[in-house]
Design a protein around this motif. Structure first.
Motif, PDB file in Angstrom:
ATOM      1  N   SER A  75       1.129  -1.179  -0.022  1.00  0.00           N
ATOM      2  CA  SER A  75      -0.025   0.080   0.035  1.00  0.00           C
ATOM      3  C   SER A  75       0.937   1.043  -0.068  1.00  0.00           C
TER       4      SER A  75
ATOM      5  N   TYR B 196       0.680   5.479   0.716  1.00  0.00           N
ATOM      6  CA  TYR B 196      -0.160   6.634   1.506  1.00  0.00           C
ATOM      7  C   TYR B 196       0.760   8.092   1.464  1.00  0.00           C
TER       8      TYR B 196
ATOM      9  N   GLN C 297      -4.311   7.267  -0.935  1.00  0.00           N
ATOM     10  CA  GLN C 297      -3.929   6.107  -0.362  1.00  0.00           C
ATOM     11  C   GLN C 297      -4.434   5.022  -1.450  1.00  0.00           C
TER      12      GLN C 297
ATOM     13  N   ASP D 105      -3.825   0.784  -2.495  1.00  0.00           N
ATOM     14  CA  ASP D 105      -3.538  -0.721  -2.306  1.00  0.00           C
ATOM     15  C   ASP D 105      -3.047  -1.282  -3.623  1.00  0.00           C
TER      16      ASP D 105
ATOM     17  N   ASN E  74      -6.296  -9.144   5.878  1.00  0.00           N
ATOM     18  CA  ASN E  74      -7.835  -8.307   5.508  1.00  0.00           C
ATOM     19  C   ASN E  74      -7.384  -6.915   5.030  1.00  0.00           C
ATOM     20  N   LYS E  75      -8.199  -6.754   3.941  1.00  0.00           N
ATOM     21  CA  LYS E  75      -8.283  -5.353   3.315  1.00  0.00           C
ATOM     22  C   LYS E  75      -8.747  -4.387   4.425  1.00  0.00           C
ATOM     23  N   LEU E  76      -8.002  -3.030   4.655  1.00  0.00           N
ATOM     24  CA  LEU E  76      -8.654  -2.202   5.405  1.00  0.00           C
ATOM     25  C   LEU E  76      -9.683  -1.214   4.740  1.00  0.00           C
ATOM     26  N   MET E  77     -10.535  -0.921   5.533  1.00  0.00           N
ATOM     27  CA  MET E  77     -11.762   0.004   4.951  1.00  0.00           C
ATOM     28  C   MET E  77     -11.167   1.455   4.866  1.00  0.00           C
TER      29      MET E  77
ATOM     30  N   GLU F  76     -10.338   2.894   8.309  1.00  0.00           N
ATOM     31  CA  GLU F  76      -9.193   2.469   8.980  1.00  0.00           C
ATOM     32  C   GLU F  76      -7.809   2.900   8.279  1.00  0.00           C
ATOM     33  N   HIS F  77      -8.088   3.239   6.909  1.00  0.00           N
ATOM     34  CA  HIS F  77      -6.718   3.974   6.046  1.00  0.00           C
ATOM     35  C   HIS F  77      -6.621   5.420   6.863  1.00  0.00           C
TER      36      HIS F  77
ATOM     37  N   ARG G 250      -7.463   6.447   9.694  1.00  0.00           N
ATOM     38  CA  ARG G 250      -7.131   6.368  11.101  1.00  0.00           C
ATOM     39  C   ARG G 250      -5.415   5.940  11.023  1.00  0.00           C
ATOM     40  N   LEU G 251      -4.956   4.781  10.377  1.00  0.00           N
ATOM     41  CA  LEU G 251      -3.877   4.596  10.095  1.00  0.00           C
ATOM     42  C   LEU G 251      -2.910   6.022   9.721  1.00  0.00           C
TER      43      LEU G 251
END
Lengths: 138, 171
Positions: A5, A7, A18, A20, A27-30, A33-34, A36-37
């Motif tokens: 990924s 960013y 972002q 992928d 698991n793929k992030l929603m 969640e991206h 937040r990351l």
């Protein structure tokens, strides 16, 4: 080998781009969640620069684990580019500085892009990024 | 010589400045066109002096060739890729084709404005040169991506001379 990924976070810690790449098993992030990351990494980066034993630390440059590696490049403007890849992936710093050049060209010189806002509709930037990732995975 | 980056930032700001004063694509293109016209009008004398030792071209076709080669080379570092004549009953029509317009190199037009081509600025330049040479014409920039996808940003400048007296002169 693969890049997972990529960013870009602006100087306030907001995720502005972002993408992928590899279809990795985890698991793929929603979308949230991206976001937040991105914000979380911005925090870690700032804290790391503060707690570093030497003055003028540049913050986190690389985090390496057994299954994943994260490489970060911070531009002078405070915009951060980071990428997650498998630990064996080489020359991520070259990759990031190349993407920075694409960002400077195809995003910042695009009159339809608003500074610090999410990068949308910059088709040429995305095309060049995709080509770069493809050339690394080849 | 001006750096490509410097030019791109300036051109980008020209577009933003123009865009902040209009609400639709048509008027935005008209503003870019008007800015380009000023460049074109100044290029006529410059090119005649540099390349033709002060002599003016008096034939439409020759002026267009001059635009395709000298003007484009002076402004963008390379000639336009093609110049073609089209038969039309009500006008002298020519197409100048640029496969990769320099002005659009860093620009991605948003989807909701996909009809916009910032090459309107270059269309204005062509119009300015033609007007200065005595051939008042309409020039419009069109997005014409080629079929096999090699030049997705190919732009065609459609030149139409409709003035009756000018057409009579060409006969």
């Amino acid at each position: 080998m693969p890049i997972f990924s990529f960013y870009i976070i602006n100087k306030a810690g907001g995720l502005i781009y972002q993408k992928d790449f590899e279809d990795y098993k985890a698991n793929k992030l929603m979308v949230n969640e991206h976001l937040r990351l991105g914000g979380f990494f911005h925090g870690i980066h700032a804290i790391a620069a503060q707690v570093a034993p030497v003055a003028g630390s540049s913050g986190v440059e690389e985090i390496e684990a057994s299954t994943v590696k994260l490489r970060c490049f911070q531009a002078l403007t405070g915009t951060k580019f980071f990428v997650t890849a498998s630990p064996s992936q080489a020359s991520l710093d070259v990759f990031l500085s190349q993407v920075y050049e694409y960002y400077a060209d195809f995003v910042l010189k695009n009159p339809f892009y608003e500074l610090e806002q999410p990068i949308q509709g910059c088709d040429k930037f995305v095309a060049h990024l995709d080509a770069l990732v493809a050339s690394l995975s080849a | 010589m001006v750096g490509l980056s410097s030019f791109s930032y300036l051109f980008s700001e020209l577009i933003r400045h123009s865009q902040s004063r209009v609400t639709a694509i048509g008027p935005l293109e008209a503003k870019l066109d008007a800015a380009g016209f000023q460049v074109g009008a100044r290029m006529v004398d410059l090119i005649s002096l540099r390349e033709k030792s002060g002599k003016r071209e008096v034939k439409l076709k020759n002026v267009l060739v001059l635009i395709q080669t000298s003007v484009f080379r002076t402004l963008f570092g390379k000639s336009a890729d093609a110049l073609a004549q089209y038969s039309s009953d009500d006008a002298e029509e020519y197409h100048i084709v640029d496969n990769e317009p320099l002005v659009n190199r860093y620009i991605s037009v948003p989807r909701d404005m996909s009809d916009l081509n910032c090459g309107a600025f270059v269309a204005g330049i062509v119009k300015g040169v033609l007007a200065g040479a005595g051939f008042p014409a309409e020039v419009v920039a069109h997005n014409t991506p080629d079929d096999d996808g090699r030049y997705p940003y190919c732009t065609t400048y459609q030149v139409r001379v409709t003035a009756v007296d000018v057409r009579a002169r060409e006969k």
